[in-house]
Design a protein around this motif. Structure first.
Motif: not given
Length: 444
Positions: A105-120
């Motif tokens: 889950t990524f959130q920027i202000g009120k913009a939200r993505n509940n299924n975000q792919l990321l790399y670490v």
């Protein structure tokens, strides 16, 4: 102060392709979300909430998926559905092992993505925070530009993320709409460059807000993109796989639509660092933050357009590293200062580079302050010829103690203007050394 050199920071990745449905959304009936950002080294630093952890990311239009690369032992963040992958970027190193994680889950202000792919990336050597003087945990890019109409105002340091379905453009005076060419999650602008006696050489440039540099061109003599005689070899920036080097120079001009940027700072990177890229297609280089910040821009990937308008920085001179000195944070150090009678403990800003002050009855204050060191120095530069060395700890510039200033301000002090005499006090092997140099013109 027109000669401050800015580190380039940029990443171009070869990432595994994963088919994961993901999308940012705003709350119902919200037309846009307004996000304040910090502008550091021409880079946009935005606050991002990742699975409940509050982090800072560079907004990098040249990167496909978010990447975390600076998680210290003190950072606590949950990442989901993990598997190991290899990623490759610019530089002369080997591919790096990383973790792929989905359902975040990524959130920027009120913009939200509940299924975000990321790399670490777990390699602790990949840490931009010491070079920038501000804590940065990762980079984010294409997903935001894909899901929103993105307005970037460098003057007010505000990004607006518009719902594309509700967005209605406002016509503004002296604004021009240019075509964006979208290829494999990246955006390109076409324009012209003026090099030597060659006028209006057509170029196709990657829009790369993750580079703090101005303009990069790939050398191509047949096309008219040859390096001007007045140039010098320099460190250009940090890629995922190591440092990037090449020639720095300036060209007569860059033309984007009706906008003409004169005497544009330009770098020609050594192409050996691009071995991970099998084909550039028609691409001839990149537009970085030192050019992008001169515009208020509205990116609309769905319409393949960008609307540009000059801002107050448009005619600012381009910045060169006249001293030849690069700096970075190197942990903390103690200093002792005489003060008026006082007692207690005082803590300044709560960030990683803040000051902690301890006050004793003897009217002496013991402070823990950031240590700033010379991380690199260009051969033949005024700083190098004056005797500065890599690893020197900067104590003061022209009598001003550097622990009172942010890293970027210290770089400005070292590179104020051509002809300026600069006195630098450094600590070297336990001794204080005073070094003096005069800033010279880079080009005749």
């Amino acid at each position: 102060m027109n000669s401050f050199f800015r580190h380039s920071v940029f990443f171009i990745f070869c990432l595994p392709v994963l088919l994961v449905a993901q999308e940012y959304t705003l709350p119902k009936s919200e037309k846009y979300e307004k996000v304040k950002f910090k502008l550091v080294n021409n880079l946009i630093i935005v606050p991002v909430d990742v699975n409940g952890a509050k982090l800072s990311f560079i907004l990098d239009s040249g990167v496909n998926k978010p990447i975390l690369f600076n998680l210290s032992d003190q950072d606590s963040i949950q990442i989901n559905d993990v598997r190991e992958v290899s990623i490759r970027g610019l530089g002369d190193g080997d591919p790096i092992k990383a973790l792929s994680s989905s359902n975040n889950t990524f959130q920027i202000g009120k913009a939200r993505n509940n299924n975000q792919l990321l790399y670490v990336v777990m390699d602790k050597e990949l840490n931009l925070s010491p070079r920038l003087g501000i804590v940065v945990h990762g980079i984010i890019g294409y997903d935001l530009f894909r899901d929103f109409v993105v307005s970037i105002n460098y003057s007010s340091k505000v990004i607006k993320l518009y719902d594309p379905q509700l967005y209605k453009p406002k016509k503004r005076a002296k604004e021009q709409t240019l075509s964006l060419h979208l290829e494999k999650s990246k955006a390109y602008l076409k324009g012209f460059v003026l090099i030597g006696d060659k006028q209006n050489v057509p170029v196709k440039l990657l829009v790369d807000s993750g580079s703090s540099d101005a303009l990069w061109l790939f050398e191509d003599v047949e096309k008219g993109l040859d390096v001007p005689k007045n140039s010098y070899q320099d460190f250009l920036g940090q890629g995922l796989n190591g440092g990037i080097y090449g020639k720095r120079t300036k060209i007569k001009g860059l033309v984007l639509g009706e906008f003409h940027l004169k005497e544009a700072k330009t770098a020609f990177p050594d192409m050996e660092y691009f071995s991970s890229i099998t084909s550039f297609g028609e691409r001839n280089g990149s537009l970085g933050g030192e050019i992008l910040k001169r515009f208020t821009a509205v990116y609309n990937y769905r319409d393949s357009t960008v609307r540009l308008r000059k801002n107050a920085m448009f005619n600012d001179p381009f910045n060169f590293n006249l001293s030849g000195i690069n700096l970075q944070h190197n942990g903390m150090r103690y200093i002792s200062e005489s003060i008026a009678d006082s007692r207690g403990v005082v803590r300044d800003k709560g960030d990683s580079f803040g000051n902690v002050q301890i006050v004793f009855e003897s009217k002496t204050r013991l402070s823990i302050v950031p240590e700033i060191i010379v991380s690199g120095i260009r051969a033949g530069s005024p700083g190098q010829e004056a005797g500065l060395r890599e690893g020197d700890v900067i104590l003061a510039v022209n009598g001003k103690k550097v622990h009172n200033y942010e890293l970027q301000k210290i770089l400005e002090m070292l590179n104020e203007k051509e002809g300026k005499r600069v006195k630098v006090q450094v600590a070297r092997f336990g001794n204080d050394v005073m070094v003096t140099y005069v800033l010279k013109k880079m080009f005749k």
